[in-house]
Motif scaffolding. Structure first.
Motif, PDB file in Angstrom:
ATOM      1  N   SER A   1       2.740   7.494 -18.125  1.00  0.00           N
ATOM      2  CA  SER A   1       2.920   7.353 -19.574  1.00  0.00           C
ATOM      3  C   SER A   1       2.038   6.239 -20.104  1.00  0.00           C
ATOM      4  N   GLY A   2       2.017   6.119 -21.414  1.00  0.00           N
ATOM      5  CA  GLY A   2       1.333   5.008 -22.047  1.00  0.00           C
ATOM      6  C   GLY A   2       2.233   3.786 -22.116  1.00  0.00           C
ATOM      7  N   LYS A   3       1.753   2.745 -22.767  1.00  0.00           N
ATOM      8  CA  LYS A   3       2.513   1.502 -22.867  1.00  0.00           C
ATOM      9  C   LYS A   3       3.493   1.582 -24.041  1.00  0.00           C
ATOM     10  N   THR A   4       4.705   1.086 -23.812  1.00  0.00           N
ATOM     11  CA  THR A   4       5.688   0.973 -24.886  1.00  0.00           C
ATOM     12  C   THR A   4       6.346  -0.393 -24.774  1.00  0.00           C
ATOM     13  N   ASP A   5       6.398  -1.118 -25.878  1.00  0.00           N
ATOM     14  CA  ASP A   5       6.927  -2.479 -25.855  1.00  0.00           C
ATOM     15  C   ASP A   5       8.450  -2.501 -25.835  1.00  0.00           C
ATOM     16  N   LEU A   6       8.983  -3.562 -25.218  1.00  0.00           N
ATOM     17  CA  LEU A   6      10.401  -3.873 -25.258  1.00  0.00           C
ATOM     18  C   LEU A   6      10.539  -5.118 -26.122  1.00  0.00           C
ATOM     19  N   VAL A   7      11.140  -4.972 -27.278  1.00  0.00           N
ATOM     20  CA  VAL A   7      11.168  -6.020 -28.291  1.00  0.00           C
ATOM     21  C   VAL A   7      12.602  -6.520 -28.473  1.00  0.00           C
ATOM     22  N   PRO A   8      12.825  -7.830 -28.490  1.00  0.00           N
ATOM     23  CA  PRO A   8      14.181  -8.342 -28.694  1.00  0.00           C
ATOM     24  C   PRO A   8      14.794  -7.817 -29.991  1.00  0.00           C
ATOM     25  N   ASN A   9      16.064  -7.443 -29.930  1.00  0.00           N
ATOM     26  CA  ASN A   9      16.835  -6.964 -31.093  1.00  0.00           C
ATOM     27  C   ASN A   9      16.280  -5.678 -31.689  1.00  0.00           C
ATOM     28  N   LYS A  10      15.572  -4.911 -30.878  1.00  0.00           N
ATOM     29  CA  LYS A  10      15.035  -3.634 -31.345  1.00  0.00           C
ATOM     30  C   LYS A  10      15.085  -2.639 -30.196  1.00  0.00           C
ATOM     31  N   VAL A  11      15.402  -1.384 -30.511  1.00  0.00           N
ATOM     32  CA  VAL A  11      15.457  -0.339 -29.492  1.00  0.00           C
ATOM     33  C   VAL A  11      14.239   0.564 -29.633  1.00  0.00           C
ATOM     34  N   ASN A  12      13.433   0.639 -28.601  1.00  0.00           N
ATOM     35  CA  ASN A  12      12.325   1.593 -28.549  1.00  0.00           C
ATOM     36  C   ASN A  12      12.662   2.668 -27.526  1.00  0.00           C
ATOM     37  N   GLU A  13      12.057   3.823 -27.689  1.00  0.00           N
ATOM     38  CA  GLU A  13      12.340   4.929 -26.779  1.00  0.00           C
ATOM     39  C   GLU A  13      11.049   5.600 -26.337  1.00  0.00           C
TER      40      GLU A  13
END
Length: 278
Positions: free
Chosen positions: A122-134
């Motif tokens: 896969s490509g890069k996806t950030d993990l950000v505090p107080n935010k949900v990425n999928e």
């Protein structure tokens, strides 16, 4: 440019009069402006359609859900439907094109910004505090795929590694069955368990079936089922485990795990205990 400078340089017999001036063609200029604009618009719309189709793909009923939490400097993997929590090594099932079994990842951060990146999947996806990425992955080939954090997150960013194991359905079922078992309880290493439970270890780590319910560090219930220690930095051997407990900075300088200041006997006992957690 060198050819033009030499070929068309001014010579002594050349006419120095100003050449005829050409002011261009409106039709030609319109053509070479409008046509590229139309091409770019078509490419933009096509790209946007594909991006939205990927990002907003409906989750199939057969999909597996995994919650990924980035920590300084390790990865937590939680399988909510299976009741499994592990660290640094993500096991997922092979996805058959005839019956897709993609893995959907919910990405969270416990501290700073991290980035989940397994380049072959896969490509890069950030993990950000107080935010949900999928994001989701749909691997069609078994094997081990290496990845790492792709966002600078501190002094050990480069050593925040991870492994994704794409297993056959049979291999994955066997792994799940083992992970769902309670932690091993061997009376012969009871002294090591007492050391673990009476030191600060239990404040940070969880071992199912014991008083240790800490969440600051990795779940150790099946520690020895993993191939690596310290988020992929060294092989998971008894010798490396003992050294990691004695002085984590040996392998990972700046690690948030403190040196526990145990004596040699305590180190041997706790290493023997943790080595049974398979």
């Amino acid at each position: 440019m060198a050819f033009v400078l030499v070929r068309y340089r001014q010579r002594g017999q050349d006419d120095t009069a100003e050449p005829a001036q050409i002011y261009g063609s409106t039709r030609v200029e319109m053509a070479w402006t409008v046509i590229p604009v139309l091409i770019v618009v078509v490419l933009f719309l096509t790209t946007a359609r594909v991006i939205f189709a990927i990002q907003d793909a409906p989750e199939p009923k057969a999909a597996m859900d995994v919650t990924v939490v980035g920590h300084q400097y390790w990865w937590e993997f939680d399988y909510p439907k299976l009741g499994i929590r592990t660290a640094n090594e993500l096991h997922i099932p092979l996805s058959n094109p005839d019956s897709p079994t993609p893995t959907y990842l919910k990405l969270l951060s416990a501290d700073v910004i991290h980035s989940f990146w397994v380049s072959q999947l896969s490509g890069k996806t950030d993990l950000v505090p107080n935010k949900v990425n999928e994001m989701w992955i749909d691997p069609h080939k078994t094997g081990m795929y290496e990845g790492q954090c792709a966002q600078f997150c501190g002094v050990q960013h480069a050593n925040m590694l991870l492994r994704v194991y794409v297993d056959t359905p049979e291999q994955f079922a066997a792994w799940v069955k083992n992970q769902q078992k309670p932690a091993a309880s061997d009376p012969s290493i009871a002294a090591g368990r007492r050391v673990f439970e009476t030191q600060a270890c239990m404040n940070c780590h969880t071992i199912a079936g014991t008083a240790a319910t800490g969440r600051f560090g990795p779940d150790l219930t099946h520690l020895m089922s993993r191939d690596t220690l310290a988020s992929g930095v060294v092989a998971n051997t008894k010798e490396n485990l003992r050294e990691w407990i004695r002085h984590p900075d040996t392998f990972k300088e700046g690690s948030l795990m403190p040196a526990m200041q145990l004596n040699d006997q305590q180190l041997d006992q706790i290493t023997a205990y943790l080595s049974t957690l398979r």
